[in-house]
Design a protein around this motif. Structure first.
Motif, PDB file in Angstrom:
ATOM      1  N   SER A 106     -26.047  14.081 -36.971  1.00 24.47           N
ATOM      2  CA  SER A 106     -25.052  13.803 -38.006  1.00 24.47           C
ATOM      3  C   SER A 106     -23.860  13.020 -37.488  1.00 24.47           C
ATOM      4  O   SER A 106     -23.266  12.213 -38.198  1.00 24.47           O
ATOM      5  CB  SER A 106     -24.559  15.111 -38.626  1.00 24.47           C
ATOM      6  N   GLY A 107     -23.485  13.278 -36.243  1.00 22.10           N
ATOM      7  CA  GLY A 107     -22.330  12.589 -35.675  1.00 22.10           C
ATOM      8  C   GLY A 107     -20.999  13.199 -36.057  1.00 22.10           C
ATOM      9  O   GLY A 107     -19.942  12.720 -35.634  1.00 22.10           O
ATOM     10  N   ASP A 108     -21.019  14.259 -36.858  1.00 25.92           N
ATOM     11  CA  ASP A 108     -19.769  14.837 -37.338  1.00 25.92           C
ATOM     12  C   ASP A 108     -18.887  15.327 -36.205  1.00 25.92           C
ATOM     13  O   ASP A 108     -17.671  15.092 -36.203  1.00 25.92           O
ATOM     14  CB  ASP A 108     -20.059  16.004 -38.299  1.00 25.92           C
ATOM     15  N   LEU A 111     -17.525  12.339 -34.118  1.00 25.69           N
ATOM     16  CA  LEU A 111     -16.671  11.482 -34.924  1.00 25.69           C
ATOM     17  C   LEU A 111     -15.350  12.174 -35.231  1.00 25.69           C
ATOM     18  O   LEU A 111     -14.287  11.529 -35.195  1.00 25.69           O
ATOM     19  CB  LEU A 111     -17.372  11.098 -36.228  1.00 25.69           C
ATOM     20  N   THR A 155     -27.732   5.759 -33.601  1.00 22.22           N
ATOM     21  CA  THR A 155     -26.901   6.422 -34.607  1.00 22.22           C
ATOM     22  C   THR A 155     -25.421   6.386 -34.259  1.00 22.22           C
ATOM     23  O   THR A 155     -24.577   6.110 -35.127  1.00 22.22           O
ATOM     24  CB  THR A 155     -27.350   7.885 -34.800  1.00 22.22           C
ATOM     25  N   THR A 159     -22.427   4.825 -36.547  1.00 22.44           N
ATOM     26  CA  THR A 159     -21.352   5.702 -37.013  1.00 22.44           C
ATOM     27  C   THR A 159     -19.988   5.164 -36.607  1.00 22.44           C
ATOM     28  O   THR A 159     -19.069   5.059 -37.441  1.00 22.44           O
ATOM     29  CB  THR A 159     -21.556   7.120 -36.449  1.00 22.44           C
ATOM     30  N   HIS A 162     -19.170   1.630 -38.235  1.00 20.39           N
ATOM     31  CA  HIS A 162     -18.797   1.741 -39.645  1.00 20.39           C
ATOM     32  C   HIS A 162     -17.359   2.239 -39.782  1.00 20.39           C
ATOM     33  O   HIS A 162     -16.575   1.711 -40.577  1.00 20.39           O
ATOM     34  CB  HIS A 162     -19.762   2.693 -40.361  1.00 20.39           C
ATOM     35  N   HIS A 163     -17.002   3.249 -38.996  1.00 17.43           N
ATOM     36  CA  HIS A 163     -15.653   3.814 -39.069  1.00 17.43           C
ATOM     37  C   HIS A 163     -14.584   2.793 -38.676  1.00 17.43           C
ATOM     38  O   HIS A 163     -13.620   2.556 -39.420  1.00 17.43           O
ATOM     39  CB  HIS A 163     -15.555   5.039 -38.168  1.00 17.43           C
TER      40      HIS A 163
END
Length: 317
Positions: A106-108, A111, A155, A159, A162-163
Motif C-alpha cells: 500500500s505504501g501508507d 508515505l 510501487t 507512490t 505521484h505525491h
C-alpha cells in the motif's frame, strides 16, 4: 531489385543506430555539468536508497551543490553509519532522515513518514533510486520476496512520484524527477525476471510522463547505468553473470555526474560503454522477438540456470 533492397536495409540500419549514437555522444560529452539548485531554484531534494551506492553518491552530489537533502532508506547499520558521516561532511546543510521500508504493497506507512518529514518544505528534485535484485527462477522464489522486490522497484516509485509531482504542480514549481533503471530491461532476463521487468517498466513510465510534464517545467530523467560498484551485488547469489559485471564496475559517482549533466537535456541516459554496446547489439542489431527465441533455446546450457534451477520431485496423487 537487389540495389533497392540493399538501400532499404541500409537506411533502416542507419536510422536505427546513427541517431542513437549521436544522442549518446551528446549526453556524455555535449552536456556540461549543471547546478541543479540554480536550474530549478530549489532548496531541497529527496533520494530513496540514499544510504549507500548510487543513492549515497546522489546525496553527496546534490549536497555538493548546496541542496538540502531528505534521505530515505532502510533502518539498518548502513543508514546509521551514513547518517553520521554525511552531517560531518556537509555541516552547513540540513539533512532529514526517514528510515522506512519501501517494499510494502500500500505504501501508507512509508508515505506517511515521508510526508511528515517534508510537509513544511518543497521537494523539487526527487531521485527514485531504491531497488534491488532477486536472482533465481521466479516460481522458485518465495511470493513475499517477489512482491517485496516488485513494490520496492515499482510501487514506491509511483507512490512518491505521484505525491511530489502533484505538490510541484499545485505550487507551480520547476523540478526534476529521476529514476535509476537498468540495461537489464533491454532483454529477457531468465534468473532475474522480476528485476529486468520492473526496470523496463520504469524506463517506459519515465519516458511517458516526461512528455506529460515538459510544459510544466518539470524534467524527467531515467538512467541506465553500466555496471556500478555497489551493494547491489550482495543479492547476486550464485549468478556468475552479475559477479563478472562487478569486476568491470565503475564508482557510483558516475551516475550522480550523469544526473547533473543530463537533467533537462535528455530523457533517457544510457551511461557507460557497456550499456551503449548492449543497446546497440541486443536491441538494434538483433530483434527482440528473435533474441527471446534464442534465449529460450539456449537457457538449458547456461551455467547460472544449471546452478540455480530447482529440480523438483514430482508429486503424484
Amino acid at each position: 531489385m537487389f540495389d533497392t533492397i540493399y538501400s532499404i536495409f541500409f537506411w533502416i540500419g542507419f536510422l536505427a543506430v546513427v541517431p542513437y549514437v549521436i544522442l549518446v555522444i551528446y549526453g556524455a560529452y555535449g552536456c556540461k555539468e549543471q547546478d541543479l539548485k540554480k536550474k530549478y531554484n530549489a532548496k531541497w531534494a529527496l533520494v530513496t536508497g540514499g544510504s549507500s551506492g548510487i543513492g549515497a553518491a546522489l546525496v553527496r552530489k546534490l549536497a555538493g551543490q548546496q541542496l538540502n537533502v531528505v534521505i530515505v532508506a532502510l533502518d539498518d547499520q548502513l543508514f546509521k553509519d551514513f547518517k553520521a558521516k554525511i552531517v560531518q561532511e556537509f555541516p552547513s546543510l540540513e539533512f532529514r532522515f526517514v528510515a522506512c521500508d519501501l517494499s510494502t504493497a500500500s505504501g501508507d506507512a512509508y508515505l506517511d513518514a515521508i510526508k511528515a518529514a517534508t510537509n513544511d518544505i518543497d521537494i523539487q528534485i526527487l531521485c527514485n533510486n531504491a531497488g534491488f535484485i532477486t536472482t533465481g527462477c521466479f516460481a522458485d522464489t518465495a511470493e513475499k520476496r517477489n512482491m517485496a522486490n516488485y513494490h520496492t522497484n515499482v510501487t514506491a516509485c509511483l507512490t512518491l512520484s505521484h505525491h511530489f509531482l502533484n505538490r510541484m504542480l499545485d505550487k507551480g514549481l520547476k523540478g526534476l524527477v529521476t529514476y535509476t533503471s537498468s540495461s537489464a530491461g533491454f532483454i529477457p532476463n531468465p534468473m532475474g525476471a522480476l528485476y529486468a521487468s520492473t526496470k523496463d517498466f520504469l524506463t517506459t513510465f519515465a519516458a511517458s510522463i516526461a512528455a506529460e510534464h515538459v510544459e510544466d517545467g518539470i524534467d524527467v530523467l531515467v538512467i541506465h547505468p553500466s555496471p556500478i560498484n555497489s551493494n547491489f551485488y550482495s543479492n547476486a547469489g550464485k549468478m556468475s553473470a552479475l559477479l563478472s559485471a562487478q569486476k568491470i564496475s565503475s564508482p557510483p559517482s558516475v551516475v550522480a555526474d550523469t544526473v547533473c549533466r543530463n537533467a533537462g537535456k535528455v530523457v533517457v541516459a544510457d551511461q557507460g560503454i557497456i550499456t551503449v554496446l548492449m543497446k546497440i547489439g541486443l536491441t538494434k542489431v538483433l530483434d527482440w522477438n528473435v533474441f527471446t527465441e534464442i534465449m529460450k533455446l539456449a537457457i538449458p546450457f547456461n551455467g547460472d540456470y544449471k546452478a540455480m534451477k530447482v529440480r523438483r520431485e514430482i508429486k503424484r496423487d
